[in-house]
Design a protein around this motif. Structure first.
Motif, short mmCIF file in Angstrom:
data_model
loop_
_atom_site.label_atom_id
_atom_site.label_comp_id
_atom_site.label_asym_id
_atom_site.label_seq_id
_atom_site.Cartn_x
_atom_site.Cartn_y
_atom_site.Cartn_z
N LYS A 1 53.32 52.00 49.26
CA LYS A 1 54.16 51.58 50.39
C LYS A 1 53.90 50.12 50.74
CE LYS A 1 54.64 52.27 55.36
NZ LYS A 1 54.04 52.90 56.54
N HIS A 2 52.64 49.73 50.80
CA HIS A 2 52.30 48.35 51.18
C HIS A 2 52.74 47.34 50.13
CE1 HIS A 2 50.35 49.68 54.74
NE2 HIS A 2 49.32 50.27 54.14
N TYR A 3 52.69 47.71 48.85
CA TYR A 3 53.16 46.80 47.80
C TYR A 3 54.66 46.57 47.90
CZ TYR A 3 48.93 46.04 45.08
OH TYR A 3 47.68 45.63 44.67
N GLY A 4 55.40 47.63 48.28
CA GLY A 4 56.84 47.47 48.48
C GLY A 4 57.14 46.49 49.60
N GLU A 5 56.42 46.61 50.72
CA GLU A 5 56.59 45.69 51.85
C GLU A 5 56.23 44.26 51.44
OE1 GLU A 5 54.08 47.30 54.85
OE2 GLU A 5 55.47 48.92 55.40
N GLN A 6 55.19 44.13 50.62
CA GLN A 6 54.74 42.81 50.19
C GLN A 6 55.83 42.07 49.42
OE1 GLN A 6 50.85 42.54 48.15
NE2 GLN A 6 51.90 41.29 46.63
N GLN A 7 56.50 42.77 48.47
CA GLN A 7 57.55 42.13 47.67
C GLN A 7 58.73 41.72 48.54
OE1 GLN A 7 55.32 41.77 44.83
NE2 GLN A 7 57.40 41.41 44.13
N GLU A 8 59.10 42.56 49.52
CA GLU A 8 60.21 42.23 50.41
C GLU A 8 59.88 40.99 51.25
OE1 GLU A 8 63.23 43.52 50.81
OE2 GLU A 8 62.96 44.96 49.20
N LEU A 9 58.67 40.96 51.80
CA LEU A 9 58.27 39.83 52.64
C LEU A 9 58.14 38.54 51.83
CD1 LEU A 9 55.66 41.61 54.93
CD2 LEU A 9 57.76 40.48 55.70
N LEU A 10 57.72 38.66 50.58
CA LEU A 10 57.60 37.48 49.72
C LEU A 10 58.98 36.87 49.49
CD1 LEU A 10 55.67 35.76 48.03
CD2 LEU A 10 56.05 37.31 46.12
N GLY A 11 59.99 37.72 49.28
CA GLY A 11 61.36 37.23 49.12
C GLY A 11 61.86 36.54 50.37
N LYS A 12 61.57 37.13 51.55
CA LYS A 12 61.99 36.53 52.82
C LYS A 12 61.32 35.18 53.04
CE LYS A 12 63.09 40.76 55.40
NZ LYS A 12 62.72 41.60 56.56
N LEU A 13 60.04 35.11 52.74
CA LEU A 13 59.30 33.85 52.94
C LEU A 13 59.84 32.76 52.03
CD1 LEU A 13 56.86 32.52 54.39
CD2 LEU A 13 55.50 33.12 52.40
N ASN A 14 60.08 33.10 50.76
CA ASN A 14 60.64 32.11 49.84
C ASN A 14 62.02 31.63 50.30
OD1 ASN A 14 58.46 32.09 48.12
ND2 ASN A 14 59.27 33.65 46.76
N GLY A 15 62.83 32.58 50.79
CA GLY A 15 64.15 32.22 51.29
C GLY A 15 64.07 31.27 52.47
N VAL B 1 47.61 52.22 40.07
CA VAL B 1 48.65 52.64 41.01
C VAL B 1 49.18 51.45 41.79
CG1 VAL B 1 49.06 53.96 43.13
CG2 VAL B 1 47.85 55.02 41.22
N GLY B 2 48.27 50.56 42.21
CA GLY B 2 48.71 49.38 42.96
C GLY B 2 49.65 48.52 42.15
N SER B 3 49.27 48.27 40.89
CA SER B 3 50.10 47.45 40.02
C SER B 3 51.45 48.09 39.76
CB SER B 3 49.37 47.21 38.69
OG SER B 3 50.18 46.47 37.81
N PHE B 4 51.44 49.41 39.51
CA PHE B 4 52.70 50.11 39.26
C PHE B 4 53.53 50.20 40.54
CE2 PHE B 4 50.57 52.02 35.43
CZ PHE B 4 51.46 51.48 34.51
N GLY B 5 52.85 50.27 41.70
CA GLY B 5 53.57 50.26 42.97
C GLY B 5 54.30 48.94 43.19
N ALA B 6 53.60 47.84 42.87
CA ALA B 6 54.22 46.52 42.98
C ALA B 6 55.37 46.39 41.98
CB ALA B 6 53.18 45.43 42.72
N ALA B 7 55.18 46.94 40.76
CA ALA B 7 56.22 46.89 39.74
C ALA B 7 57.44 47.69 40.16
CB ALA B 7 55.69 47.43 38.42
N ALA B 8 57.21 48.83 40.82
CA ALA B 8 58.33 49.66 41.30
C ALA B 8 59.13 48.91 42.36
CB ALA B 8 57.80 50.97 41.86
#
Length: 580
Positions: A190-204, A304-311
């Motif tokens: 769950k936290h890896y999913g939030e991380q990828q979303e926030l990274l996109g927002k920050l870059n934007g 699991v963490g890596s695959f969570g981030a990949a998902a």
């Protein structure tokens, strides 16, 4: 989109390389299998040494043979491990190239409204960060997962061959360790999913602030911009911390439970060795195997963490790849025989939502060489009309024809080759001035580039620049003035030699002298061509053959300047507001 679907789609990219992948996985299995045999041989060496002490005879030959076999095992294992790594690196590089190519091709097929609701920084984050995340998951974890599974199976077989009774301890401990870490694994994903979303927002946000830095400073927005960045950065920090902390907690939990099993196995094994139930070397081998049996499960749990981030990254990538596209070109595209620049609108209806039409049955004919001015208040639909003509949007009903052919029956390339555009917002890429002017054609001759620049009144100022036509423009062409940028875009349009021109008057941000040059260049550009001019200063379009007054997305009045002034309608009111 569920994780199982995401990984299934990701694995489809490997289908093309299935033979290579099978060889890579076979190398991983062979490498692991030989490595699994090593503790057994080490145990045999230990047992032989104890036998030598007991018998008073040193069994040199047996020990040397065992050591030679051990060296051979390690050598073969590492050779296949190298082949596995080399092969996987090639496969991963090809897969990432394919994904990036698909994203790039998709970007050119997306509807324009996709760019209206997604920031450039967010899109760039998908192309760079998310693709890199997938890259890491495939390159580092795919073969590692196979290796760990092979290790677990191989170790289990060896343990059962040595002592089925002692094997029960690690077999029981492994499921316990995984169950103890199950909750942490779910939280990590769950936290890896939030991380990828926030990274996109920050870059934007960073991209947005960088491009608008002059406006940010003009309105003294720096402190608020810093505050907003700090909020996003802080949220990303917290999300990343939670993701890494939860992912990092998995290994200690599983290791602790497995260590308890190791201690229990060591205690029982030693007691059995003293009692003569098992050889000392086999106890050593069992302890090694007990440790190794737990390792694959801890490693897979750690993935699991890596695959969570990949998902999470895969979800964002596939959301882009699945986004709505422009309607594909017809299979049997028609190329008009005529190239005069005649444009007709036949009962055209359009709305961004089908239930809310803006244009209601527009009928319009523009003859070759005519100058058509499109006027109206802000938000009237002037740009929408041009977007329909260029087929950036599709009409709901009716037809738009260019040179007697429906634009939907022509390929987009054929249609857009007939148009040239000069907009208020100048766009020039990082490259030489000559390359920017010759943008519409591969390897445009220097003579043609120069002629276009002369026609656009740009040649004189280009000669004064360091390097002339070979001067390299920086990103956004910030190293030349606004007026010079506009003249270069006009030169670019002239060089493409279109039959129809679309112009958005672009003289509001330049000095009087440059305005005169731009007006002269525009007149040269429109000479002999059908032209659509989005007009802001009505004084510049009094000589237009046809004026379209737009309001609320629809054309309200049509005629030339004199006709519309006599009507004393909306156009006349707008004109008088500027010159009355």
């Amino acid at each position: 989109m569920k994780n199982a679907i995401i990984f299934k789609r990701l694995l489809k990219y490997l289908k093309e390389y299935r033979l290579r992948l099978c060889l890579v996985l076979l190398s991983a299995v062979i490498s692991t299998a030989f490595m699994v045999l090593a503790p057994f041989l080490v145990g045999k060496v230990t047992t032989t040494l104890f036998a030598s002490i007991e018998d008073g005879v040193f069994y040199w030959e047996t020990i040397l043979w065992l050591l030679a076999a051990l060296v051979a095992l390690y050598f073969i294992s590492q050779t296949f491990s190298f082949l596995q790594g080399f092969g996987m690196a090639k496969i991963t590089a090809n897969v990432m190239q394919t994904i990036r190519r698909e994203i790039n091709e998709k970007m050119h097929r997306l509807k324009l409204n996709y760019y209206d609701v997604h920031t450039h920084g967010d899109i760039l984050s998908i192309i760079t960060n998310d693709v890199d995340t997938i890259n890491n998951a495939i390159s580092q974890n795919l073969t590692a997962a196979v290796t760990q599974v092979t290790t677990a199976i191989g170790v289990l077989v060896m343990m059962l061959l040595i002592s089925p009774s002692l094997s029960l301890i690690p077999i029981i401990m492994v499921p316990l360790s995984l169950l103890s870490a199950a909750g942490v694994m779910k939280a990590s994903e769950k936290h890896y999913g939030e991380q990828q979303e926030l990274l996109g927002k920050l870059n934007g946000y960073v991209e947005e602030m960088y491009n608008g830095q002059s406006v940010v400073q003009t309105f003294n927005y720096q402190e608020r911009a810093k505050k907003r960045f700090a909020q996003l950065n802080d949220a990303l920090k917290n999300s990343s911390r939670k993701a890494e902390t939860t992912a990092g907690a998995i290994s200690p939990i599983t290791t602790l439970v497995n260590d308890l099993g190791y201690v229990l196995c060591a205690a029982i094994g030693c007691l059995w060795a003293i009692a003569g139930k098992i050889a000392v070397g086999n106890v050593q081998a069992m302890l090694e195997y007990t440790w190794r049996f737990a390792e694959p499960f801890s490693a897979i749990a750690g993935m699991v963490g890596s695959f969570g981030a990949a998902a999470a990254a895969g979800k964002r990538i596939f959301s882009l790849l699945d986004a709505e596209e422009e309607i594909p070109d017809s299979q049997q595209c028609i190329v008009p025989n005529d190239c005069s620049g005649r444009v007709t609108f036949e009962n055209v209806k359009f709305g961004y939502r089908p239930e809310h039409l803006l244009m209601n049955g527009i009928n319009l004919t523009v003859e070759p060489g005519q100058k058509v001015a499109v006027v109206g208040p802000t938000g009237a639909g002037k740009t929408t009309l041009i977007n329909l003509l260029m087929r950036f949007y599709e009409v709901n009903e009716g037809a738009i024809k260019v040179d007697g052919v429906r634009i939907t029956d022509m390929s987009r390339e054929e249609l857009r080759n007939r148009f040239g555009m000069v907009l208020q917002d100048t766009w020039l890429f990082e490259g030489t001035i000559g390359e920017n002017i010759g943008y519409a054609e591969d390897n445009m001759t220097k003579e043609k580039v120069k002629e276009a620049a002369k026609s656009a009144c740009a040649h004189n100022f280009i000669k004064t620049l360091p390097g002339g036509y070979d001067m390299v423009l920086t990103k956004g062409a910030e190293n030349i003035s606004q007026g010079e940028r506009q003249l270069l875009t006009i030169a670019r349009a002239i060089a493409s030699d279109p039959e129809i021109m679309i112009l958005d008057e672009a003289t509001s941000n330049v000095d009087t002298h440059t305005e005169v040059l731009i007006q002269k260049a525009m007149a040269e550009l429109m000479k002999g061509r059908t032209s659509f001019v989005i007009a802001h200063r009505l004084s510049t379009i009094r000589d237009a053959d046809m004026i379209l007054y737009m309001e609320d997305g629809d054309i309200k009045e049509v005629g030339n300047h004199e006709e519309l002034m006599k009507k004393n309608g909306k156009y006349a009111a707008l004109y008088m507001s500027q010159f009355g």
